[in-house]
Design a protein around this motif. Structure first.
Motif: not given
Length: 133
Positions: A59, A91, A112
């Motif tokens: 991320n 994500d 995510p």
């Protein structure tokens, strides 16, 4: 001066965290051919000591090239060969687009968030050594 040459390079940093036996590797920066040594080597060594799972958190990755995809595939294969659940967290479009363009989003199925990945790993305590991807 051309601003392209005056900007700082977004170097890759790696952090390895143990979360109740699950190894979480947090990568931040650029993952490309210039990355250098394998940023997941420490995580693979840690997985050999604990078999609860391996999560790679992307991320905070700002650039994700083909060498990054190869790195994930190799880490996944290594984890599977040891029967260790594996998950990817991503994500950001910088990671999701290359995965989708190569079809690896299907095989790696990124989550995510880290909590989502941990939930999935804990729901599947071991994995078969062979995979279709």
């Amino acid at each position: 001066m051309n601003s392209r040459y005056t900007e700082a390079v977004d170097a890759l940093t790696t952090q390895i965290v143990d979360h109740d036996g699950v190894v979480i590797v947090v990568l931040a920066g650029e993952v490309d051919m210039a990355t250098g040594s394998d940023p997941l080597a420490g995580a693979i060594a840690a997985v050999k000591r604990t078999s609860a799972g391996l999560v790679v958190d992307l991320n905070a990755v700002t650039f994700f090239g083909s060498s990054g995809i190869n790195l994930l595939v190799a880490a996944r294969q290594h984890a599977q060969s040891m029967g260790v659940p594996f998950a990817v967290v991503a994500d950001r479009p910088a990671v999701l687009k290359p995965l989708a363009m190569t079809g690896m989003d299907v095989c790696l199925a990124p989550f995510p968030s880290v909590p989502d990945a941990l939930t999935a790993i804990r729901a599947q305590p071991s994995v078969p050594p062979q995979s279709r991807c």
